[in-house]
Design an enzyme around this catalytic site. Sequence first.
Site, short mmCIF file in Angstrom:
data_model
loop_
_atom_site.label_atom_id
_atom_site.label_comp_id
_atom_site.label_asym_id
_atom_site.label_seq_id
_atom_site.Cartn_x
_atom_site.Cartn_y
_atom_site.Cartn_z
CE LYS A 149 -2.48 1.18 3.75
NZ LYS A 149 -3.22 1.01 4.79
CG ASP A 160 -7.69 3.72 1.98
OD1 ASP A 160 -8.55 3.65 1.68
OD2 ASP A 160 -8.02 4.89 2.21
#
Length: 330
Positions: free
Chosen positions: A201, A219
């Site tokens: 991420k 997310d």
Amino acid sequence: MSGGPDSAVGEQGSVRPGRAAKTGVIKSGKPGSDTSGAAAPTGGTAASKGRAKGAATAPKAAASRTAAPKAAAGWKSESRLAMVRRARRINRELAEVYPYAHPELDFRNPFELLVATVLSAQTTDLRVNQTTPALFAAYPTPEDMAAAVPEEMEELIRPTGFFRAKTKSLIGLSTALRDNFGGEVPGRLDDLVSLPGVGRKTANVVLGNAFGVPGITVDTHFGRLVRRWRWTEQEDPEKVEAEIATIFPKSEWTMLSHRVVFHGRRICHARKPACGACPIAPLCPAYGEGETDPEKARKLLKYEMGGQPGQRLSPPADYPGKPAPPLGAG
């Protein structure tokens, strides 16, 4: 950006600023009625017809909002092709609503974005943005941060929470940058995830926004919305990333991430989505999970959509909302 950490820490993410904000307007028709995937009308979508002047105005619902949503069985029978077409139309609609979508972390170079993203685990981007000015004044380079006294750094980043674990990650990744990459943030995924506290991420945030390398940032907001829209049923972030990557061309990945996160923060909230003020309601299988009354829904809008400050202290020039206040101001 809030979300689970990559190790003890994690991140957020989102794109390049575009045009001035446009007002999102719900198009007439039943929610869920447009699943055929037909291309958007050439005259521009309803979401594109009102350019905001100054701060963006809240999306306005059409009178047809009272139409009943499509039955759940109808969405369940949707084909893969129809879902892909609907997903791509949602992306086009969000591009009209949020032409100014951007990363909501303040940064001036890849190192600052990397550090800010690591700090964003389990806190808001606003709190990170209020904290990093003093942090980067004290440690402007990886070499400086690698040589930091842990206790001194902990005090600087304490407002972001989990400050001991984050300090360990920041000193560790800075040491790795100094020793293994000549003090420069690498522009390859494999290199980035080799750094302490950096997972996919964080790596995708940095690659997409500091290096222009397309990436999907999964997310908590992104994962929640793509499941709500029935683009995927996966819960694991890497599996979500893999499935969404098959729906959209690679050139759209970074901007798609920003638009979805913007929508999740401003309109499609986790606990009470503002369905009655949502410009993509006709395309949403989850319409009705939140407030459907247009006036009540508009009161739920956040950030620039609700006339409130955004998360960045230094937003892009074309951002239609107000800059966030510095730490301790009001």
